[in-house]
Design a protein around this motif. Structure first.
Motif, PDB file in Angstrom:
ATOM      1  N   GLY A  67       0.809  -1.214   0.000  1.00 48.11           N
ATOM      2  CA  GLY A  67       0.000   0.000   0.000  1.00 48.11           C
ATOM      3  C   GLY A  67       0.842   1.264   0.000  1.00 48.11           C
ATOM      4  O   GLY A  67       0.542   2.229  -0.708  1.00 48.11           O
ATOM      5  N   VAL A  68       1.908   1.262   0.790  1.00 46.97           N
ATOM      6  CA  VAL A  68       2.810   2.418   0.812  1.00 46.97           C
ATOM      7  C   VAL A  68       3.478   2.591  -0.555  1.00 46.97           C
ATOM      8  O   VAL A  68       3.639   3.716  -1.049  1.00 46.97           O
ATOM      9  CB  VAL A  68       3.870   2.250   1.920  1.00 46.97           C
ATOM     10  N   LEU A  69       3.846   1.483  -1.187  1.00 51.25           N
ATOM     11  CA  LEU A  69       4.446   1.554  -2.526  1.00 51.25           C
ATOM     12  C   LEU A  69       3.501   2.221  -3.517  1.00 51.25           C
ATOM     13  O   LEU A  69       3.887   3.152  -4.241  1.00 51.25           O
ATOM     14  CB  LEU A  69       4.798   0.144  -3.004  1.00 51.25           C
ATOM     15  N   PHE A  70       2.249   1.791  -3.553  1.00 46.73           N
ATOM     16  CA  PHE A  70       1.297   2.339  -4.523  1.00 46.73           C
ATOM     17  C   PHE A  70       0.884   3.760  -4.165  1.00 46.73           C
ATOM     18  O   PHE A  70       0.602   4.571  -5.056  1.00 46.73           O
ATOM     19  CB  PHE A  70       0.084   1.425  -4.660  1.00 46.73           C
ATOM     20  N   THR A  71       0.843   4.084  -2.875  1.00 45.41           N
ATOM     21  CA  THR A  71       0.558   5.467  -2.500  1.00 45.41           C
ATOM     22  C   THR A  71       1.700   6.383  -2.933  1.00 45.41           C
ATOM     23  O   THR A  71       1.471   7.530  -3.330  1.00 45.41           O
ATOM     24  CB  THR A  71       0.341   5.586  -0.981  1.00 45.41           C
ATOM     25  N   THR A  72       2.926   5.884  -2.872  1.00 48.85           N
ATOM     26  CA  THR A  72       4.072   6.647  -3.366  1.00 48.85           C
ATOM     27  C   THR A  72       3.919   6.930  -4.858  1.00 48.85           C
ATOM     28  O   THR A  72       4.184   8.047  -5.331  1.00 48.85           O
ATOM     29  CB  THR A  72       5.379   5.886  -3.111  1.00 48.85           C
TER      30      THR A  72
END
Length: 242
Positions: free
Chosen positions: A100-105
């Motif tokens: 999730g953090v990857l895609f939010t980035t």
């Protein structure tokens, strides 16, 4: 409630799934991504006002969709862990949070790239942008919390409670452009999508491809976690025999 330590070795030893199934998922994901790229650059028409930069839209929205899916999995895994106390649910939450953090980035990077030619600025404290940045920071804190505390049921409980609280920002992100005055365009409204049919098809294809990518990354991350726990189990056995 059963403690997670009673399920740790069982979960670590359980297979991540058949190799054939994983290979099929990887092949399907690759095919979907190639198809989505074809549709983004060759099938979807050029937007009249924004031009070619509008094609970032498909990656931006698909990444935002995947971030929401990932954080929903974090929320569900955390709730299940607090309820059942099983290690597998905590690992689902941890794996999904990283993705999730990857895609939010990706959302926070593609947004300014798309906005700069349209809004004539890289960043504005728009409600959607600001709430998305807060969401990214909150789940970064979640990962830092997990990494800074010793591995223990207490750490997992703290992390699960924090994840449940952090999920409250998800509806704020989604409804921010409806609750407050916002420059951010509304993709889906009560009247549907204000897009050409080819654009809708392309957006759906991108979201499907990214969903498959999430499933693949999630499975890989759980496999890594199983390997780590199995290595810890074997290390304990060796130490007991010495």
């Amino acid at each position: 409630m059963t403690t997670d330590t009673q399920h740790a070795d069982t979960w670590a030893a359980s297979p991540a799934g058949g190799r054939a199934g994983f290979t099929a998922l990887a092949a399907l994901t690759a095919a979907a991504l190639v198809g989505a790229l074809y549709m983004v650059f060759l099938y979807a028409p050029r937007e009249r006002e924004m031009g070619e930069v509008q094609r970032i839209f498909y990656f931006h929205v698909a990444s935002a969709w995947l971030a929401m899916v990932a954080f929903a999995v974090v929320f569900a895994g955390s709730i299940l862990y607090l309820w059942r106390g099983r290690l597998r649910h905590d690992r689902w939450a941890a794996a999904a949070a990283e993705i999730g953090v990857l895609f939010t980035t990706i959302v926070l990077v593609t947004g300014p790239l798309w906005a700069r030619p349209v809004w004539n600025t890289w960043w504005t404290w728009d409600p959607r942008l600001t709430s998305s940045l807060v969401l990214w920071l909150m789940y970064l804190v979640y990962l830092v919390l997990r990494g800074s505390l010793p591995e223990s049921p207490r750490m997992r409980q703290f992390s699960a409670v924090y994840a449940v609280v952090a999920f409250a920002d998800i509806p704020i992100v989604f409804f921010s452009i409806r609750w407050w005055r916002s420059m951010h365009p509304v993709v889906v409204s009560s009247q549907g999508m204000n897009l050409e049919p080819e654009m809708v098809h392309t957006l759906v294809a991108a979201c499907v491809a990214f969903t498959l990518l999430f499933a693949l990354l999630f499975r890989l991350r759980l496999g890594v976690e199983r390997a780590r726990l199995e290595a810890q189990r074997l290390r304990r056995i060796l130490l007991e025999r010495e």
